[in-house]
Motif scaffolding. Structure first.
Motif, short mmCIF file in Angstrom:
data_model
loop_
_atom_site.label_atom_id
_atom_site.label_comp_id
_atom_site.label_asym_id
_atom_site.label_seq_id
_atom_site.Cartn_x
_atom_site.Cartn_y
_atom_site.Cartn_z
N UNK A 43 5.63 -0.36 -5.20
CA UNK A 43 4.60 0.52 -5.77
C UNK A 43 3.23 0.03 -5.32
N UNK A 44 2.32 0.95 -5.14
CA UNK A 44 0.99 0.62 -4.65
C UNK A 44 0.32 -0.44 -5.52
N UNK A 81 0.82 -1.21 0.00
CA UNK A 81 0.00 0.00 0.00
C UNK A 81 0.85 1.26 0.00
N UNK A 82 1.71 1.42 0.99
CA UNK A 82 2.51 2.64 1.08
C UNK A 82 3.67 2.43 2.06
N UNK A 83 4.66 3.33 1.97
CA UNK A 83 5.85 3.28 2.82
C UNK A 83 6.10 4.67 3.38
N UNK A 84 5.63 4.96 4.59
CA UNK A 84 5.77 6.30 5.14
C UNK A 84 7.20 6.68 5.51
N UNK A 85 8.05 5.69 5.81
CA UNK A 85 9.45 5.98 6.11
C UNK A 85 10.30 4.77 5.72
N UNK A 86 11.59 4.87 5.95
CA UNK A 86 12.51 3.83 5.48
C UNK A 86 12.23 2.46 6.10
N UNK A 128 -6.86 -7.20 5.57
CA UNK A 128 -6.58 -6.33 6.72
C UNK A 128 -5.34 -5.49 6.44
N UNK A 129 -5.41 -4.19 6.72
CA UNK A 129 -4.24 -3.34 6.57
C UNK A 129 -3.37 -3.44 7.82
N UNK A 130 -2.10 -3.80 7.63
CA UNK A 130 -1.19 -3.93 8.76
C UNK A 130 0.11 -3.21 8.46
N UNK A 131 0.84 -2.88 9.51
CA UNK A 131 2.17 -2.28 9.37
C UNK A 131 3.22 -3.39 9.42
N UNK A 142 3.00 -0.22 4.91
CA UNK A 142 1.66 -0.74 5.17
C UNK A 142 1.27 -1.62 3.98
N UNK A 143 0.71 -2.78 4.32
CA UNK A 143 0.29 -3.74 3.30
C UNK A 143 -1.10 -4.25 3.65
#
Length: 230
Positions: A45-46, A13-18, A28-31, A22-23
C-alpha cells in the motif's frame, strides 16, 4: 536462512503490473522488480515501508527486488522463491514433523503431469512427493491461500492424490511467510476450486501442513506448526 545480499528500506509508491513497482529510495523514485505474481494488495500500500534486496545481474533492468513489506508492525516476506529455500533448509535439519526419516532430498522432480518442489526418499526405498505453497495473505491473524486464482495450484493437489493412490507418500506444505498467526485456511472466496481440491486432498489421505516463520529484515527461518482448518 540469512540473506547474503544487501538489504535496504524504501517507501512503496505504486505497482503498475505484477512484476514492477515504484518505490522511493533515498529521496529518489526508482523502479524495482516484484518477485511475486500474487496480488499482495493488503501489503503493498502507498506509503508502507518495504525491503529491497540488491541484485547486480548484468542483464537486469532493475537494481533491486522488492522482497518484503510491513503491514503495521508485522513484517511479511513476499519473495516467491523464498518458501522452497526455507523448506529445503528445514528438511535438511529435520525440522518438519513426520518427514525426518527421509535423508535424500531432490528438488523439482516430476510425477505424472506435474513437477513437484521436492521428492524425498530414504535407504528403505520409501518415496514422498512434497509441494510447497508460499502464503502471504493475512486477516486478523488468519492466513489464507491463494490470494489470486491458481489453476496450476489445483492441478498440483490433484496430482498429489494420484501419487498417494500409487503408494507414495504425498503432502502439501503451506509456508507462511510471517509470524504470530492463529491458523491457516484456504481462501474459498478467492478460489473455490482450489479450496474444493484441498478438501479432496485431505479426504484422500494426503498430508496438509502449515508452518509459520521467524521473519527479520535479514533472515527468514521455519518456526512452528500452524493449525490447519479446511
Amino acid at each position: 536462512m540469512y540473506f547474503d545480499k544487501k538489504i535496504v528500506n524504501a517507501i512503496f509508491l505504486r505497482r503498475p503490473n505484477r512484476f514492477q513497482a515504484y518505490v522511493k529510495l533515498r529521496d529518489e523514485e526508482i523502479m524495482v522488480h516484484v518477485p511475486n505474481t500474487g496480488r499482495c494488495k493488503e501489503i503493498l500500500t502507498t506509503g508502507t515501508t518495504v525491503l529491497l534486496r540488491e541484485e547486480l545481474g548484468e542483464h537486469r533492468k532493475t537494481a533491486y527486488d522488492l522482497i518484503a513489506g510491513y503491514k503495521g508492525k508485522q513484517l511479511i516476506n513476499i519473495d516467491s522463491q523464498i518458501p522452497n529455500k526455507v523448506v529445503f533448509e528445514a528438511l535438511k535439519n529435520k525440522k518438519i514433523l513426520n518427514l525426518e526419516k527421509y535423508n535424500i532430498i531432490e528438488r523439482e522432480k516430476t510425477f505424472g503431469n506435474s513437477r513437484f518442489d521436492f521428492k524425498l526418499s530414504n535407504d528403505l526405498g520409501e518415496e514422498y512427493y512434497l509441494e510447497v505453497k508460499g502464503v502471504t495473505y493475512e486477516e486478523n491473524g488468519v492466513v489464507m491461500f491463494p490470494d489470486a486464482p491458481t489453476e496450476r495450484g489445483k492441478k498440483h493437489l490433484l496430482e498429489l492424490i494420484e501419487a498417494k493412490k500409487q503408494g507414495k507418500g504425498a503432502g502439501v506444505l503451506f509456508l507462511i511467510q510471517l509470524d504470530n498467526v492463529r491458523y491457516f485456511t484456504p481462501y474459498k472466496d478467492m478460489d473455490p476450486n482450489f479450496s474444493a481440491a484441498l478438501k479432496l486432498v485431505v479426504e484422500s489421505g494426503v498430508d496438509v501442513m502449515a508452518y509459520c516463520c521467524y521473519v527479520t529484515e535479514h533472515s527468514i527461518t521455519l518456526k512452528e506448526i500452524v493449525r490447519v482448518k479446511i
